[in-house]
Motif scaffolding. Structure first.
Motif, PDB file in Angstrom:
ATOM      1  N   GLN A  54      33.915  39.766  41.802  1.00 37.37           N
ATOM      2  CA  GLN A  54      34.284  38.709  42.733  1.00 37.37           C
ATOM      3  C   GLN A  54      35.486  37.908  42.268  1.00 37.37           C
ATOM      4  N   SER A  55      35.829  37.965  40.984  1.00 35.74           N
ATOM      5  CA  SER A  55      36.929  37.192  40.432  1.00 35.74           C
ATOM      6  C   SER A  55      37.963  38.129  39.823  1.00 35.74           C
ATOM      7  N   LEU A  56      39.223  37.701  39.865  1.00 35.94           N
ATOM      8  CA  LEU A  56      40.288  38.499  39.261  1.00 35.94           C
ATOM      9  C   LEU A  56      40.111  38.600  37.756  1.00 35.94           C
ATOM     10  N   PHE A  57      39.463  37.604  37.150  1.00 37.20           N
ATOM     11  CA  PHE A  57      39.268  37.587  35.706  1.00 37.20           C
ATOM     12  C   PHE A  57      37.984  38.287  35.286  1.00 37.20           C
ATOM     13  N   ASP A  58      37.316  38.925  36.238  1.00 40.36           N
ATOM     14  CA  ASP A  58      36.121  39.710  35.916  1.00 40.36           C
ATOM     15  C   ASP A  58      36.559  41.108  35.516  1.00 40.36           C
ATOM     16  N   PRO A  59      36.226  41.583  34.303  1.00 39.12           N
ATOM     17  CA  PRO A  59      36.665  42.925  33.884  1.00 39.12           C
ATOM     18  C   PRO A  59      36.209  44.045  34.811  1.00 39.12           C
ATOM     19  N   SER A  60      35.114  43.823  35.555  1.00 43.20           N
ATOM     20  CA  SER A  60      34.599  44.852  36.455  1.00 43.20           C
ATOM     21  C   SER A  60      35.156  44.734  37.868  1.00 43.20           C
TER      22      SER A  60
END
Length: 208
Positions: A54-60
């Motif tokens: 859901q976030s750009l900073f989420d590695p997945s």
């Protein structure tokens, strides 16, 4: 298989309502056919219960792994660009340009290392340190160049009349050289060097 799939959905709904995740992730099934032969599983939540991607900073984040032009994902493209910048840095002859290109190379490499199925934590930490070092050195080099461009009129006159540029000196080199020099005013009648004496000093004369 159909009963097992329905049981999975019931278990998922139960866990979702309680917001409890005891395993590394939760899987759920959707759009079950009347006679299912395969059950597709979709990873929806990470280990801490947050929605994945859901976030750009989420590695997945799936957007970074989605194939783009030529079947290459954004993360893989960042990896290729990092190696390209590394090769360009080897060809740079200007130290400030080299530092700047290295900063871009390290940043792109960190993007590739972060958006992997398993992020490379150790290279990310080391590259972050190297990036900070390059940023500091690039800032110092830029400040020094600005000081060399803002030299006093007297130093500019010495630089031009002494043909330092023709001798292979840049303004930064000249500024560094005169930063180590000592200015002395010689009056008429003073001796610069006596016959037979040995001198180990390099002097630049500027007549005023």
């Amino acid at each position: 298989l159909k009963m097992m799939s329905r049981k999975c959905i019931a278990d998922f709904n139960k866990l979702f309502k309680r917001r409890e995740t005891r395993q590394s992730c939760i899987y759920a099934t959707f759009s079950l056919p009347k006679n299912p032969t395969k059950v597709r599983a979709y990873r929806l939540f990470s280990a801490d219960g947050r929605p994945r991607g859901q976030s750009l900073f989420d590695p997945s984040n799936p957007a970074m792994a989605r194939p783009l032009v030529g079947g290459i994902s954004a993360a893989a493209a960042a990896g290729h660009a990092a190696f390209f910048c590394t090769g360009a840095a080897f060809l740079a002859t200007d130290i400030l340009h080299l530092r700047t290109i290295s900063m871009g190379s390290i940043s792109l490499a960190m993007v590739f290392q972060y958006y992997r199925p398993q992020p490379l934590r150790m290279p990310l930490r080391w590259n972050a340190i190297f990036l900070l070092i390059n940023c500091g050195m690039a800032g110092a080099l830029y400040a020094e160049r600005q000081e060399a461009e803002d030299m006093t009129e007297e130093m500019v006159e010495i630089f031009e009349e002494g043909l330092f540029r023709d001798r292979g000196f840049s303004k930064v080199d000249f500024y560094r050289l005169f930063g180590l020099a000592k200015k002395e005013v010689i009056k008429k009648g003073d001796f610069l060097k006596r016959s037979g004496s040995v001198s180990n000093k390099l002097c630049v004369f500027h007549i005023i």
